[in-house]
Design an enzyme around this catalytic site. Structure first.
Site, mmCIF file in Angstrom:
data_model
loop_
_atom_site.group_PDB
_atom_site.id
_atom_site.type_symbol
_atom_site.label_atom_id
_atom_site.label_comp_id
_atom_site.label_asym_id
_atom_site.label_seq_id
_atom_site.Cartn_x
_atom_site.Cartn_y
_atom_site.Cartn_z
ATOM 1 N N ASP A 134 4.576 5.866 -0.196
ATOM 2 C CA ASP A 134 5.014 5.420 1.139
ATOM 3 C C ASP A 134 6.406 4.811 1.134
ATOM 4 O OD1 ASP A 134 2.537 6.207 2.132
ATOM 5 O OD2 ASP A 134 1.652 4.234 1.736
ATOM 6 N N LYS A 165 9.703 8.901 1.643
ATOM 7 C CA LYS A 165 10.096 10.220 1.126
ATOM 8 C C LYS A 165 10.251 11.233 2.252
ATOM 9 C CE LYS A 165 6.363 10.183 -1.387
ATOM 10 N NZ LYS A 165 5.920 8.802 -1.164
ATOM 11 N N LYS A 215 11.156 10.854 5.342
ATOM 12 C CA LYS A 215 12.438 10.696 6.040
ATOM 13 C C LYS A 215 13.594 11.259 5.197
ATOM 14 C CE LYS A 215 15.835 7.385 7.571
ATOM 15 N NZ LYS A 215 16.210 6.200 8.274
ATOM 16 N N ASN A 266 -3.989 13.258 0.821
ATOM 17 C CA ASN A 266 -3.862 11.805 0.612
ATOM 18 C C ASN A 266 -2.461 11.347 1.024
ATOM 19 O OD1 ASN A 266 -2.836 13.298 -1.532
ATOM 20 N ND2 ASN A 266 -3.500 11.906 -3.129
ATOM 21 N N ALA A 267 -1.502 12.262 0.987
ATOM 22 C CA ALA A 267 -0.127 11.926 1.369
ATOM 23 C C ALA A 267 -0.004 11.823 2.885
ATOM 24 C CB ALA A 267 0.826 13.004 0.856
ATOM 25 N N GLY A 268 0.885 10.948 3.323
ATOM 26 C CA GLY A 268 1.246 10.879 4.736
ATOM 27 C C GLY A 268 2.739 10.681 4.783
ATOM 28 N N HIS A 269 3.477 11.704 5.167
ATOM 29 C CA HIS A 269 4.940 11.648 5.157
ATOM 30 C C HIS A 269 5.441 11.658 6.598
ATOM 31 C CE1 HIS A 269 5.075 13.446 0.819
ATOM 32 N NE2 HIS A 269 4.427 12.302 0.890
ATOM 33 N N GLN A 310 3.064 10.839 -3.122
ATOM 34 C CA GLN A 310 2.685 9.578 -3.785
ATOM 35 C C GLN A 310 3.929 8.962 -4.461
ATOM 36 O OE1 GLN A 310 0.235 12.458 -4.402
ATOM 37 N NE2 GLN A 310 -0.390 11.671 -2.439
ATOM 38 N N THR A 329 -4.568 6.621 6.229
ATOM 39 C CA THR A 329 -5.842 5.922 6.450
ATOM 40 C C THR A 329 -5.730 4.762 7.442
ATOM 41 O OG1 THR A 329 -5.382 4.463 4.590
ATOM 42 C CG2 THR A 329 -6.666 6.441 4.109
ATOM 43 N N ARG A 361 -4.842 1.881 6.754
ATOM 44 C CA ARG A 361 -5.111 0.606 6.068
ATOM 45 C C ARG A 361 -3.842 -0.257 6.008
ATOM 46 N NH1 ARG A 361 -7.502 2.473 0.383
ATOM 47 N NH2 ARG A 361 -6.006 4.151 0.704
HETATM 48 P P1 GDP Z 1 6.312 8.525 2.536
HETATM 49 O O1 GDP Z 1 4.858 8.677 2.255
HETATM 50 O O2 GDP Z 1 7.089 8.122 1.327
HETATM 51 O O3 GDP Z 1 6.900 9.710 3.231
HETATM 52 O O4 GDP Z 1 6.433 7.288 3.545
HETATM 53 P P2 GDP Z 1 5.525 7.046 4.860
HETATM 54 O O5 GDP Z 1 5.982 7.969 5.916
HETATM 55 O O6 GDP Z 1 4.090 7.024 4.512
HETATM 56 O O7 GDP Z 1 5.902 5.539 5.179
HETATM 57 C C1 GDP Z 1 7.212 5.153 5.455
HETATM 58 C C2 GDP Z 1 7.226 4.508 6.836
HETATM 59 O O8 GDP Z 1 8.463 3.840 7.017
HETATM 60 C C3 GDP Z 1 7.174 5.529 7.969
HETATM 61 O O9 GDP Z 1 6.533 4.938 9.061
HETATM 62 C C4 GDP Z 1 8.642 5.791 8.288
HETATM 63 O O10 GDP Z 1 8.852 6.233 9.623
HETATM 64 C C5 GDP Z 1 9.214 4.420 8.074
HETATM 65 N N1 GDP Z 1 10.599 4.377 7.591
HETATM 66 C C6 GDP Z 1 11.228 5.192 6.711
HETATM 67 N N2 GDP Z 1 12.452 4.720 6.444
HETATM 68 C C7 GDP Z 1 12.599 3.575 7.154
HETATM 69 C C8 GDP Z 1 13.643 2.591 7.253
HETATM 70 O O11 GDP Z 1 14.700 2.676 6.625
HETATM 71 N N3 GDP Z 1 13.399 1.531 8.082
HETATM 72 C C9 GDP Z 1 12.245 1.392 8.793
HETATM 73 N N4 GDP Z 1 12.102 0.331 9.576
HETATM 74 N N5 GDP Z 1 11.258 2.299 8.728
HETATM 75 C C10 GDP Z 1 11.424 3.359 7.890
HETATM 76 P P1 IMO Z 2 2.392 9.290 0.057
HETATM 77 O O1 IMO Z 2 2.749 10.689 -0.385
HETATM 78 C C1 IMO Z 2 0.367 5.530 -0.873
HETATM 79 C C2 IMO Z 2 -3.237 5.822 -3.359
HETATM 80 C C3 IMO Z 2 -4.533 5.423 -2.667
HETATM 81 C C4 IMO Z 2 -5.299 4.878 -3.849
HETATM 82 C C5 IMO Z 2 -4.885 5.802 -4.983
HETATM 83 C C6 IMO Z 2 -5.870 6.923 -5.247
HETATM 84 O O2 IMO Z 2 2.229 9.135 1.508
HETATM 85 O O3 IMO Z 2 3.328 8.300 -0.559
HETATM 86 P P2 IMO Z 2 -6.461 9.184 -3.958
HETATM 87 O O4 IMO Z 2 -6.967 9.420 -2.575
HETATM 88 O O5 IMO Z 2 -5.161 9.856 -4.258
HETATM 89 O O6 IMO Z 2 -7.501 9.460 -4.995
HETATM 90 O O7 IMO Z 2 -6.203 7.589 -4.033
HETATM 91 O O8 IMO Z 2 -3.641 6.350 -4.605
HETATM 92 N N1 IMO Z 2 -2.452 6.861 -2.645
HETATM 93 C C7 IMO Z 2 -1.354 6.605 -1.935
HETATM 94 N N2 IMO Z 2 -0.752 5.436 -1.614
HETATM 95 N N3 IMO Z 2 0.911 6.704 -0.476
HETATM 96 C C8 IMO Z 2 0.346 7.883 -0.816
HETATM 97 O O9 IMO Z 2 0.913 9.066 -0.553
HETATM 98 C C9 IMO Z 2 -0.860 7.871 -1.539
HETATM 99 N N4 IMO Z 2 -1.692 8.830 -2.007
HETATM 100 C C10 IMO Z 2 -2.652 8.199 -2.694
HETATM 101 O O10 IMO Z 2 -4.292 4.461 -1.676
HETATM 102 O O11 IMO Z 2 -4.833 3.587 -4.164
HETATM 103 MG MG MG Z 3 3.032 7.980 2.978
#
Ligand code: GDP
Ligand code: IMO
Ligand code: MG
Length: 456
Positions: A12, A15, A17, A37-40, A249, A326, A328
């Site tokens: 999280d 990535k 962005k 499991n990923a959320g981008h 991840q 999730t 969470r």
């Molecule tokens: P990823 O899994 O690495 O792609 O990251 P996620 O999308 O799960 O979580 C990053 C969160 O931070 C998302 O809600 C993005 O929209 C937000 N985000 C990304 N870069 C920035 C930043 O520079 N500032 C702020 N405030 N939010 C950001």
């Molecule tokens: P992105 O790509 C943050 C964490 C889960 C748990 C552990 C194992 O969005 O960065 P799993 O379901 O993979 O067996 O869970 O890994 N986890 C992540 N935490 N960002 C993720 O993906 C994750 N994918 C898995 O929360 O601790």
């Molecule tokens: Mg994510």
């Protein structure tokens, strides 16, 4: 230019962005590991629609706003980019289909530019059930998985005999027979091993026929997208295409190099990239590591710089630190230069993309962990991230305290216009990690980014 983008913390980092931004100059974006499991997250400013390289193409007006992607590569919002899901991704067909349909409703066409590896493994209902039953059985020792069936699916991949791959959707008769044997086995195991948990979760035996009917439906939808992605990528390299490899991840969740057992079930560091898509690392010109200006973690496991206090809550509220997959609440803490320096070494990282700098505004003093004091020994300190989880769980972070900044920086686009304390904070991170911070996030939108280096 081929670039690999990978998270350096526990996921999280932002990535999605970074990949969306860099995809402007890429022909192909490749998701090479993990699953749903990923959320981008990608946030496209409405006023940027149709700008830059996209301007010559027919970008529909609807492509704006927020996209929460789980399996589709984050280049998907750019209409000229081909999107590849490779062999080491575990594909939940239900999630992928929902994503494809949701994105189609927003006017984004994927035909002819989305390709799925025939060797990618399929996440089925019994994987998700097993993930849930196992977590339930672990009580306070839960890993805190996303319950998306990731671990059980990768376990079946390694075990081979029960594995189902995307390519198996081409031979339905054979798949039907395999599912009968596999589901029979899974039902027996679940009943024998998890009777209490099944009762508590009210989970019923699985029907092989139901799963087969779903697979038939998915086969119909996915067959046009299935190819040999390794061949596609090597042909693309030969043709001089620019490829962007998108990690999922983060390095500290890597099965071999992360905080085992509190990790995911794949090689989520950049080391997973070559095996994950069949392209050797020598074809990657640059490895970009993404970090937050602080640290977050979802699920269980050691987190030395965690701030389970008002600082952590401030970061959680200001940074909207709740899971994309999730929902969470994410655990929040200070930037950990010991952990990030380790990830840089493991991943051969060249540059840092530092996200969420805006979130730290308003904190009077900010801290960076520079080394760990190891408890139970005589004044021992280390700058190396310990591989032993017991030791890691007991370290005491040693901090450098720096003055914070109050100014809202979400409209800043030039490094020199950042408050001097924010500039100083970045210089410290560069000094401690030994590599340059070239991209700085000052907000979730594509435009809220500072570039310190020209990209072409
Ligand atoms: P990823 O899994 O690495 O792609 O990251 P996620 O999308 O799960 O979580 C990053 C969160 O931070 C998302 O809600 C993005 O929209 C937000 N985000 C990304 N870069 C920035 C930043 O520079 N500032 C702020 N405030 N939010 C950001
Ligand atoms: P992105 O790509 C943050 C964490 C889960 C748990 C552990 C194992 O969005 O960065 P799993 O379901 O993979 O067996 O869970 O890994 N986890 C992540 N935490 N960002 C993720 O993906 C994750 N994918 C898995 O929360 O601790
Ligand atoms: Mg994510």
């Amino acid at each position: 230019m081929n670039i690999c983008v990978v998270g350096l913390q526990w996921g999280d980092e932002g990535k999605g962005k970074v990949v969306d931004i860099l995809a402007e100059h890429s022909d192909i974006v490749v998701r090479y590991s993990g699953g749903s499991n990923a959320g981008h997250t990608v946030v496209v400013d409405p006023d940027l629609i149709g700008t830059s390289r996209d301007s010559g193409s027919t970008v529909p007006d609807k492509i704006g706003g927020k996209f929460a992607l789980h399996l589709l590569p984050s280049g998907v919002v750019r209409p000229n980019v081909s999107c590849i899901i490779t062999n080491a991704v575990v594909v939940d067909p239900e999630v992928l289909l929902n994503e494809i349909e949701a994105i189609a409703k927003r006017g984004i066409e994927l035909k002819g530019r989305l390709f799925i590896s025939e060797n990618a493994h399929v996440v089925l209902d019994y994987h998700k059930m097993e993930d849930q039953l196992r977590e339930e059985s672990l009580g306070k020792n839960k890993i805190g998985t996303t319950i998306r069936g990731i671990g059980p699916c990768y376990a079946d991949k390694a075990g081979r005999s029960h594995a189902v791959r995307i390519g198996d959707l081409r031979n339905l008769q054979q798949l039907k027979e395999k599912l009968q044997t596999t589901v029979n086995y899974k039902n027996k195991v679940f009943t024998a091993v998890y009777p209490q948990e099944a009762l508590r979760l009210n989970s019923k035996p699985i029907s092989a026929n139901d799963i087969f009917e779903k697979c038939k439906f998915y086969a119909d939808k996915f067959l046009p997208f299935i190819i040999d992605t390794t061949e596609f990528l090597h042909n693309s390299i030969k043709d001089g295409k620019s490829i962007l490899f998108e990690g999922a991840q983060g390095t500290l969740l890597d099965l071999d190099h992360g905080t085992f057992p509190y990790v995911t079930s794949s090689n989520s560091s950049s080391l997973g990239m070559p095996a994950g898509c069949g392209v050797p690392a020598k074809y990657v010109d640059k490895f970009i590591g993404v970090v937050k200006a602080y640290t977050t973690r979802v699920g269980a496991g050691p987190f030395p710089t965690e701030q389970d206090n008002e600082i952590g809550q401030y970061i959680r509220d200001k940074g909207h630190e709740y899971g994309t997959t999730t929902g969470r609440p994410r655990r929040c803490g200070w930037f950990d230069a010991v952990a990030v320096s380790y990830s840089i070494k493991i991943g051969g990282i060249d540059e840092i993309a530092l996200m969420h700098l805006d979130t730290l505004a308003g904190i009077k003093e900010v801290k960076i962990c520079t080394q760990y004091a190891i408890r139970n020994t005589h004044n021992e300190v280390t700058k190396w991230f310990p591989s032993n989880i017991e030791i890691l769980s007991n370290v005491e972070p040693v901090y450098e305290t720096l003055p914070g900044w109050d100014e809202d920086i979400t409209e800043v686009r030039d490094f020199r216009k950042l408050p001097s304390n924010a500039q100083n904070y970045i210089s410290w991170i560069e000094k401690l990690t030994g590599i340059p911070v070239t991209i700085i996030g000052v907000g979730p939108k594509r435009s809220q980014t500072i570039f310190r280096k020209k990209r072409a």
